[in-house]
Every structure is written in structure tokens, then in C-alpha cells.
Design a protein around this motif. Structure first.
Motif, PDB file in Angstrom:
ATOM      1  N   UNK A 105       0.857  -1.187   0.000  1.00 36.18           N
ATOM      2  CA  UNK A 105       0.000   0.000   0.000  1.00 36.18           C
ATOM      3  C   UNK A 105       0.894   1.238   0.000  1.00 36.18           C
ATOM      4  N   UNK A 106       0.377   2.309  -0.538  1.00 33.17           N
ATOM      5  CA  UNK A 106       1.117   3.564  -0.467  1.00 33.17           C
ATOM      6  C   UNK A 106       0.145   4.727  -0.346  1.00 33.17           C
ATOM      7  N   UNK A 107       0.597   5.801   0.256  1.00 29.65           N
ATOM      8  CA  UNK A 107      -0.199   7.020   0.391  1.00 29.65           C
ATOM      9  C   UNK A 107       0.758   8.197   0.421  1.00 29.65           C
ATOM     10  N   UNK A 108       0.319   9.337  -0.082  1.00 31.44           N
ATOM     11  CA  UNK A 108       1.206  10.498  -0.113  1.00 31.44           C
ATOM     12  C   UNK A 108       0.417  11.784  -0.020  1.00 31.44           C
ATOM     13  N   UNK A 109       1.086  12.825   0.453  1.00 30.39           N
ATOM     14  CA  UNK A 109       0.559  14.185   0.470  1.00 30.39           C
ATOM     15  C   UNK A 109       1.591  15.058  -0.223  1.00 30.39           C
ATOM     16  N   UNK A 110       1.137  15.893  -1.162  1.00 32.33           N
ATOM     17  CA  UNK A 110       2.052  16.651  -2.003  1.00 32.33           C
ATOM     18  C   UNK A 110       1.553  18.083  -2.141  1.00 32.33           C
ATOM     19  N   UNK A 111       2.463  19.028  -1.998  1.00 34.01           N
ATOM     20  CA  UNK A 111       2.128  20.452  -2.157  1.00 34.01           C
ATOM     21  C   UNK A 111       3.041  21.073  -3.198  1.00 34.01           C
ATOM     22  N   UNK A 123       6.768  19.968  -2.152  1.00 39.50           N
ATOM     23  CA  UNK A 123       7.154  19.172  -0.985  1.00 39.50           C
ATOM     24  C   UNK A 123       6.226  17.970  -0.903  1.00 39.50           C
ATOM     25  N   UNK A 124       6.770  16.827  -0.531  1.00 42.56           N
ATOM     26  CA  UNK A 124       5.975  15.603  -0.501  1.00 42.56           C
ATOM     27  C   UNK A 124       6.389  14.733   0.672  1.00 42.56           C
ATOM     28  N   UNK A 125       5.417  14.070   1.270  1.00 42.47           N
ATOM     29  CA  UNK A 125       5.691  13.028   2.248  1.00 42.47           C
ATOM     30  C   UNK A 125       4.863  11.812   1.841  1.00 42.47           C
ATOM     31  N   UNK A 126       5.499  10.660   1.772  1.00 40.62           N
ATOM     32  CA  UNK A 126       4.822   9.448   1.331  1.00 40.62           C
ATOM     33  C   UNK A 126       5.162   8.291   2.251  1.00 40.62           C
ATOM     34  N   UNK A 127       4.275   7.313   2.297  1.00 39.15           N
ATOM     35  CA  UNK A 127       4.480   6.127   3.111  1.00 39.15           C
ATOM     36  C   UNK A 127       4.204   4.875   2.312  1.00 39.15           C
ATOM     37  N   UNK A 128       5.008   3.851   2.523  1.00 39.93           N
ATOM     38  CA  UNK A 128       4.844   2.565   1.853  1.00 39.93           C
ATOM     39  C   UNK A 128       4.822   1.460   2.908  1.00 39.93           C
ATOM     40  N   UNK A 129       3.930   0.503   2.726  1.00 40.65           N
ATOM     41  CA  UNK A 129       3.833  -0.606   3.669  1.00 40.65           C
ATOM     42  C   UNK A 129       3.468  -1.876   2.916  1.00 40.65           C
ATOM     43  N   UNK A 130       4.279  -2.912   3.057  1.00 44.47           N
ATOM     44  CA  UNK A 130       4.000  -4.197   2.422  1.00 44.47           C
ATOM     45  C   UNK A 130       3.079  -5.017   3.306  1.00 44.47           C
ATOM     46  N   UNK A 141       8.123  -1.313   6.325  1.00 48.04           N
ATOM     47  CA  UNK A 141       7.429  -0.026   6.143  1.00 48.04           C
ATOM     48  C   UNK A 141       8.417   1.133   6.187  1.00 48.04           C
ATOM     49  N   UNK A 142       8.186   2.140   5.363  1.00 47.97           N
ATOM     50  CA  UNK A 142       9.074   3.294   5.378  1.00 47.97           C
ATOM     51  C   UNK A 142       8.321   4.562   5.007  1.00 47.97           C
ATOM     52  N   UNK A 143       8.916   5.689   5.393  1.00 48.05           N
ATOM     53  CA  UNK A 143       8.396   7.020   5.098  1.00 48.05           C
ATOM     54  C   UNK A 143       9.471   7.771   4.316  1.00 48.05           C
ATOM     55  N   UNK A 144       9.056   8.520   3.308  1.00 47.02           N
ATOM     56  CA  UNK A 144      10.001   9.318   2.542  1.00 47.02           C
ATOM     57  C   UNK A 144       9.492  10.743   2.453  1.00 47.02           C
ATOM     58  N   UNK A 145      10.318  11.705   2.866  1.00 47.77           N
ATOM     59  CA  UNK A 145       9.978  13.125   2.795  1.00 47.77           C
ATOM     60  C   UNK A 145      10.915  13.789   1.798  1.00 47.77           C
ATOM     61  N   UNK A 146      10.363  14.659   0.968  1.00 48.77           N
ATOM     62  CA  UNK A 146      11.139  15.193  -0.142  1.00 48.77           C
ATOM     63  C   UNK A 146      10.788  16.658  -0.392  1.00 48.77           C
ATOM     64  N   UNK A 165      14.792   9.344   3.970  1.00 47.97           N
ATOM     65  CA  UNK A 165      14.003   8.123   4.106  1.00 47.97           C
ATOM     66  C   UNK A 165      14.153   7.579   5.519  1.00 47.97           C
ATOM     67  N   UNK A 166      13.027   7.213   6.135  1.00 46.32           N
ATOM     68  CA  UNK A 166      13.009   6.725   7.515  1.00 46.32           C
ATOM     69  C   UNK A 166      12.452   5.303   7.530  1.00 46.32           C
ATOM     70  N   UNK A 167      13.278   4.354   7.993  1.00 46.47           N
ATOM     71  CA  UNK A 167      12.852   2.961   8.075  1.00 46.47           C
ATOM     72  C   UNK A 167      13.777   2.224   9.027  1.00 46.47           C
ATOM     73  N   UNK A 168      14.254   1.021   8.628  1.00 46.74           N
ATOM     74  CA  UNK A 168      15.216   0.296   9.451  1.00 46.74           C
ATOM     75  C   UNK A 168      16.458   1.144   9.687  1.00 46.74           C
ATOM     76  N   UNK A 169      16.770   1.962   8.685  1.00 47.59           N
ATOM     77  CA  UNK A 169      17.901   2.873   8.759  1.00 47.59           C
ATOM     78  C   UNK A 169      17.482   4.179   8.129  1.00 47.59           C
ATOM     79  N   UNK A 170      17.911   5.293   8.680  1.00 46.00           N
ATOM     80  CA  UNK A 170      17.574   6.599   8.122  1.00 46.00           C
ATOM     81  C   UNK A 170      18.717   7.073   7.220  1.00 46.00           C
TER      82      UNK A 170
END
Length: 297
Positions: A105-111, A123-130, A141-146, A165-170
Motif C-alpha cells: 500500500x502507499x499514500x502520499x501528500x504533495x504540495x 514538498x511531498x511526504x509518502x508512506x509505503x507498507x507491504x 514499512x518506510x516514510x520518505x519526505x522530499x 528516508x526513515x525505516x530500518x535505517x535513516x
């Protein structure tokens, strides 16, 4: 380090918010497309817009790594837009020959905001989850801000993007892309056109240099959201890291637009920055994406 439970919570809130906005949006129209430099059409700003999307890809590439294990994928989703500036999206994807059917699944917010004819930002923040049963084979699962700054040079449109990117390792990434948008004259009573947006993208990130006992030098980068795909290195080897170019992507998106419907085909060639790589998950060669969208209002 960001916890997996925290990422799950964030992803759940983001997905719920995106779906809520889509279901409660007011009726209006907006154009999901490109202008001369591949940016939104600022001359036709509408208050609300809602899109349904569907797509197919030969490989799902994210920040220089395959999150579909080098397999084809199918996606469908919804996008809500507000004044051609703020977007919320949510999607689900299936990976070929993978169970369960919905793999991630994925979801994002973008401006986005355009200051003038030559400068814009986004600017965007998105999340992915298997799916839980696929986290060990796909990704955690991870979050990516850009944040992106765009510069229109008339002949070229340049985007410089910095992300974390924020997950097991940033870890951090930098992308620099140059593209040029072309559009045919309108036809079919002015309701249709074809556009082209060829581009070159360079991705920068953390690169590991591995020198073996025999003096052989190899390079790799370990996706921070793919813990099981990090390859162990014998203790006798010497490892060092640096921030540098990871790969180059050459793409040629071609979009056919007719009224509220658009169909885009994007062939892309990925060229890793290093030939001697110890990571078989680093994508290389041709990929292909095909996507369609329909604007309800």
C-alpha cells in the motif's frame, strides 16, 4: 532510529486522511497534465479535482532499488487535488505471482507552488507498507519526505530534490533531473493532444566501497527499507562509505490526453553508476510503465 510501529501508525493516519479527502471532496475540475516544462497548468486553476488511476510496470523502482523484487506490478488508486496545489493520494499494488494479492500500500501528500514563470517548489511526504507476510521478502514499512526546487530555463526544466528516508535505517538522497516538455497541437475538436517529456535523472545517495582480500574493489548500496536484502561482508574485507552518484535514468514519457482521460507510456533505461556491484537487487537496463487516469471532476 524511527521505530517500525511508529511508521505503521504514521502510514495508517496518512492513508486514512487521503481516503477521507477523496470521499468528501467537492465537485469541480482540474487538469492533470503538464505544461511547457512539465509543470501544472497555472492558467486553469480549479478548486477541487478527483482522479482514478491504474497502472502496470515491468519493475517498481524506488530510490535506485526494486521494491517489487524485480517483478512486474499492477497498481490502482485515487487522487484528490485542491487548487492544483495540494494533492492527497492512496494506492494499492499487486506484484505478479505474489500472495496475498495486494502486496503493498502507499499514500502520499504533495504540495506545489509556482512563484513565477521560471521558479517553483514542491514538498511531498509518502508512506509505503507491504503486506505483513511479505515484509521479509519485499520491504519494511518506510516514510520518505522530499523537497524539490524547479527551474524553467525555457529549453530545459531542471529539478533539484533533497529527501530523507526513515525505516530500518535513516538516510538521505539527492536527485537532479533535466527534462523538456513538448506538446502537439490539439485535435479531435480541441479535446485531445499528445505530449512528450524526455528527461535524464541522476540519483545520489550513500555508496559502499568493498575491497576484498585479493584487492578487488566492488560497490554497493543497501536499501534502508530492505533489511533482508543487505548482503553480509566477510570481516576480512575493508568497507568504506561515501555520498555519491548511484544511477542515471533516461526516460521518455509519452502521454495521450482526451478530455478527462489520459494514457501514459514511459520507457526508461537505468544505468548504475558502478559496474562492479555486489548487490543483485540494483536495477539496470530497460523498464516500462503504462498508466491511465480519469478525472471525475
Amino acid at each position: 532510529m524511527t521505530s517500525i510501529s511508529g511508521i505503521r501508525s504514521f502510514f495508517t493516519v496518512l492513508l486514512f486522511s487521503a481516503v477521507s479527502y477523496v470521499l468528501t471532496g467537492q465537485a469541480d475540475t482540474a487538469k492533470l497534465g503538464n505544461t511547457l516544462s512539465g509543470k501544472e497548468d497555472s492558467t486553469a486553476i480549479k478548486r477541487h479535482s478527483l482522479y482514478a488511476t491504474a497502472g502496470f510496470g515491468s519493475n517498481m523502482i524506488f530510490l535506485g532499488s526494486s521494491i517489487s523484487s524485480n517483478n512486474p506490478f499492477y497498481s490502482t488508486g485515487v487522487v484528490y487535488g485542491f487548487k492544483n496545489s495540494f494533492y492527497l493520494s492512496a494506492s494499492v499494488s499487486h506484484i505478479q505471482n505474489t500472495v496475498p494479492f495486494i502486496a503493498y500500500y502507499s499514500a502520499s501528500a504533495d504540495y506545489k507552488h509556482t512563484f513565477n514563470s521560471w521558479f517553483d517548489i514542491s514538498a511531498e511526504v509518502s508512506g509505503y507498507s507491504a503486506a505483513a507476510s511479505l515484509e521479509q521478502t519485499l520491504f519494511s514499512p518506510f516514510i520518505f519526505a522530499n523537497f524539490t526546487a524547479g527551474f524553467d530555463w525555457r529549453l530545459l526544466y531542471t529539478r533539484i530534490s533533497g529527501g530523507a528516508l526513515f525505516s530500518e535505517k535513516n538516510t538521505g538522497f539527492l536527485q537532479v533531473s533535466n527534462s523538456r516538455y513538448f506538446q502537439t497541437p490539439e485535435f479531435l475538436k480541441g479535446r485531445s493532444f499528445v505530449s512528450f517529456n524526455p528527461g535524464i535523472n541522476v540519483l545520489f545517495g550513500e555508496i559502499y566501497t568493498v575491497i576484498t582480500q585479493t584487492g578487488d574493489t566492488r560497490f554497493r548500496y543497501d536499501p534502508p527499507f530492505m533489511k533482508v536484502k543487505r548482503y553480509p561482508t566477510p570481516l576480512e574485507n575493508t568497507i568504506s562509505s561515501k555520498f555519491g552518484a548511484m544511477d542515471f535514468q533516461f526516460s521518455l514519457p509519452v502521454t495521450f490526453s482526451y478530455d478527462k482521460f489520459s494514457l501514459e507510456a514511459e520507457p526508461c533505461y537505468i544505468l548504475p553508476a558502478y559496474k562492479k556491484s555486489s548487490n543483485t537487487q540494483i536495477p539496470r537496463g530497460f523498464t516500462f510503465y503504462l498508466s491511465a487516469s480519469f478525472r471525475f471532476f
